[in-house]
Design a protein around this motif. Structure first.
Motif, mmCIF file in Angstrom:
data_model
loop_
_atom_site.group_PDB
_atom_site.id
_atom_site.type_symbol
_atom_site.label_atom_id
_atom_site.label_comp_id
_atom_site.label_asym_id
_atom_site.label_seq_id
_atom_site.Cartn_x
_atom_site.Cartn_y
_atom_site.Cartn_z
ATOM 1 N N PHE A 24 0.832 -1.206 0.000
ATOM 2 C CA PHE A 24 0.000 0.000 0.000
ATOM 3 C C PHE A 24 0.868 1.258 0.000
ATOM 4 N N VAL A 35 -8.086 -2.157 -4.842
ATOM 5 C CA VAL A 35 -7.177 -1.507 -3.898
ATOM 6 C C VAL A 35 -7.149 -0.007 -4.155
ATOM 7 N N THR A 50 -1.238 1.580 -5.090
ATOM 8 C CA THR A 50 -0.832 0.315 -4.456
ATOM 9 C C THR A 50 -0.068 -0.558 -5.470
#
Length: 252
Positions: free
Chosen positions: A223, A243, A247
Motif C-alpha cells: 500500500f 485496492v 498500491t
C-alpha cells in the motif's frame, strides 16, 4: 619266371601310383572348388546383395561343377581300366631307351601260361627278352613314370585358398559370417532397404493446441505510504483486486 614276376610287379606299382595320384589330385581339386565357391559366394553377397535372391541358380551351378569334378577325377578313374600294357606304354613314353622291350615283355609274357603248347624257340625268346628287360626296369623308379604336375599344382592352389580363408577369418571375420547369413536367410529388397541407416534430419515438432491454467495465485499488496497500512498477502486469489490508487501488486 623270376624276371617276369619282377616286370609284372613293376607295372602293377605304376598302375597303383597312377590311381593314387589321380585320386589325390581329385581330392585337392574338390577341396579347392568347395572352398573357392564359398569365398566367391560370400564376395557376391558382400558386393552385390541382390545376388542372394538367385539361390536356386547358384546351387545348380555349384552342383554341376561338383558333379564334373567327381566324375572326372573319381568315377572315371574307377571304371576306366588301366592295364599292364597301358602301364608299359606309359613307362616307355618316359624312358624311350627301353625300345619297346617293356611292352613286348608284358604282351609276350602271357604266352608263358600256355608254355606246354608253345615251341621251345618261342619260349626261349620270351625268357631272353625278360632277362634283358628286368635289369633295365630295376633301375627305374615307378613314381618317376607318373606325371605329378597336376597333383603338385592342385596342392599349391589348395594351400593358397586355405591361406586366403584363414587371413579373411582373422582380419575380416564378418565377411564370412555375414556372407553365409545372407545366403541362408536371404532378405527381400524391401527388407534390405528398411535395414539401411537413414541420414538424420531436423526434428520438426508438430504444433499442438495447449490449454494453460493457473492452479495457484498469490498476490502481495504494497500500500502507499500515506495510508500507513502494512503489506498484505492474498492467497489463494482469483486475480481480481480492488485496492487504493498507488498500491503496488506483486503476483507470484
Amino acid at each position: 619266371m623270376e624276371q617276369q614276376a619282377h616286370i609284372e610287379s613293376f607295372l602293377n606299382r605304376v598302375r597303383r601310383l597312377r590311381s593314387q595320384t589321380l585320386v589325390l589330385s581329385g581330392t585337392y581339386n574338390l577341396l579347392i572348388y568347395i572352398l573357392g565357391s564359398y569365398l566367391l559366394a560370400c564376395l557376391m553377397a558382400w558386393v552385390y546383395p541382390p545376388a542372394v535372391e538367385r539361390t536356386g541358380l547358384a546351387i545348380g551351378i555349384f552342383l554341376a561343377g561338383l558333379a564334373y569334378i567327381v566324375f572326372n577325377f573319381f568315377i572315371r578313374n574307377l571304371f576306366a581300366y588301366f592295364s599292364q600294357d597301358d602301364a608299359a606304354l606309359l613307362t616307355e613314353s618316359t624312358y624311350s631307351d627301353l625300345n619297346n622291350s617293356l611292352i613286348n615283355s608284358s604282351q609276350l609274357g602271357r604266352h608263358l601260361e600256355g608254355s606246354k603248347q608253345a615251341s621251345p624257340i618261342t619260349l626261349e625268346f620270351i625268357h631272353e627278352l625278360h632277362r634283358r628287360t628286368a635289369p633295365a626296369v630295376t633301375k627305374i623308379d615307378p613314381s618317376s613314370v607318373i606325371d605329378r604336375s597336376g597333383r603338385t599344382r592342385g596342392r599349391n592352389y589348395l594351400l593358397a585358398t586355405l591361406s586366403s580363408l584363414i587371413l579373411i577369418a582373422l582380419f575380416i571375420p564378418e565377411f564370412l559370417t555375414q556372407g553365409y547369413e545372407h545366403w541362408v536367410n536371404p532378405k527381400s529388397p524391401t527388407q534390405v532397404s528398411q535395414l539401411q541407416p537413414t541420414e538424420p534430419g531436423p526434428v520438426i515438432s508438430e504444433a499442438t493446441d495447449t490449454d494453460y491454467s493457473i492452479e495457484s495465485l498469490e498476490l502481495t499488496l504494497h500500500f502507499p505510504s500515506y495510508t500507513g497500512m502494512k503489506t498484505e498477502s492474498v492467497k489463494p486469489s482469483d486475480g481480481k483486486i480492488h485496492v487504493l490508487p498507488g498500491t503496488e501488486v506483486e503476483i507470484s
